[in-house]
Design an enzyme around this catalytic site. Structure first.
Site, short mmCIF file in Angstrom:
data_model
loop_
_atom_site.label_atom_id
_atom_site.label_comp_id
_atom_site.label_asym_id
_atom_site.label_seq_id
_atom_site.Cartn_x
_atom_site.Cartn_y
_atom_site.Cartn_z
N ASP A 129 0.85 -1.19 0.00
CA ASP A 129 0.00 0.00 0.00
C ASP A 129 0.88 1.24 0.00
O ASP A 129 1.96 1.25 0.60
CB ASP A 129 -0.90 0.02 1.23
CG ASP A 129 -1.94 -1.09 1.21
OD1 ASP A 129 -2.40 -1.44 0.12
OD2 ASP A 129 -2.29 -1.60 2.29
N ASP A 134 -7.09 -1.63 -4.63
CA ASP A 134 -8.19 -1.33 -3.73
C ASP A 134 -9.19 -0.38 -4.38
O ASP A 134 -10.40 -0.51 -4.18
CB ASP A 134 -7.65 -0.71 -2.43
CG ASP A 134 -6.78 -1.67 -1.65
OD1 ASP A 134 -6.94 -2.90 -1.80
OD2 ASP A 134 -5.92 -1.19 -0.88
#
Length: 216
Positions: A156, A172
């Site tokens: 991330d 995501d």
């Protein structure tokens, strides 16, 4: 048209989503690694919108490189592994590490298989909006699944720190947008009955000829 299919949308969006996710992850982590010059000891960051949004990449100096044939590709010349999210969206299951990563990897495989099977159905493939939603979800699912299998967790790097939003990635985004489109499709778009989409309409019978009255 009953024979029209939008399977190409599912495949195209899945490939685009997967490519954008992996390219952004490798690019940002290579860029913020900066040849090992870690500003805070665990990673680097860049304020894209000061006070609101930043790119952030953390690295784990104690984690060995994965011995699975992907070493050069995994870190893009970085000698240490990126720190990863072992959980799912919004930090769910983050603290469980290996157990959570394995669980969500199995869920990802099941979801990808289900989407492929669903998308190959003739009735489903005839709905453009549904194919768009499933294509985005499939691309995001495979993108994060690749990370779980190769890195042991998801990379991330997108962070809205003004509102303390959990760090996320492009996969995501594909998952959230695809799920939202799927919800809109289910609520607001009337579903065409499968029999109506696959069964051709019966041919009209010609009207019977009427006998002309004899002329006087």
């Amino acid at each position: 048209m009953a024979d029209r299919t939008y399977r190409w949308l599912l495949v195209t969006l899945a490939v685009i989503g997967l490519s954008a996710d992996q390219a952004s992850k490798y690019g940002v982590f290579k860029w913020l690694y900066r040849d090992g010059a870690l500003s805070s000891g665990i990673g680097n960051e860049h304020d894209a919108v000061p006070g609101w949004f930043k790119f952030i990449a953390q690295f784990d100096p104690d984690a060995p490189l994965c011995d699975c044939g992907f070493s050069a590709l995994q870190t893009w010349s970085a000698p240490i592994m990126p720190r990863v999210n072992h959980g799912a969206l919004f930090g769910l299951g983050q603290g469980q590490k290996g157990n959570a990563n394995g669980f969500f990897a199995i869920i990802s495989v099941a979801a990808a298989v289900a989407i492929v099977i669903w998308g190959t159905r003739k009735h489903t493939a005839s709905e453009r909006g549904l194919m768009v939603a499933l294509g985005l979800i499939l691309g995001g699912t495979i993108g994060n699944l690749y990370d779980r299998l190769v890195f042991g967790g998801v990379r991330d790097f997108l962070y809205f720190y003004r509102i303390e939003w959990p760090v996320f990635n492009v996969a995501d985004c594909c998952l959230v947008v695809g799920a939202a489109l799927l919800l809109i499709q289910a609520i607001f778009v009337p579903s065409v009955p499968e029999t109506a989409a696959t069964t051709p309409a019966p041919a009209e019978c010609p009207a019977p000829a009427t006998a002309e009255a004899p002329k006087a």
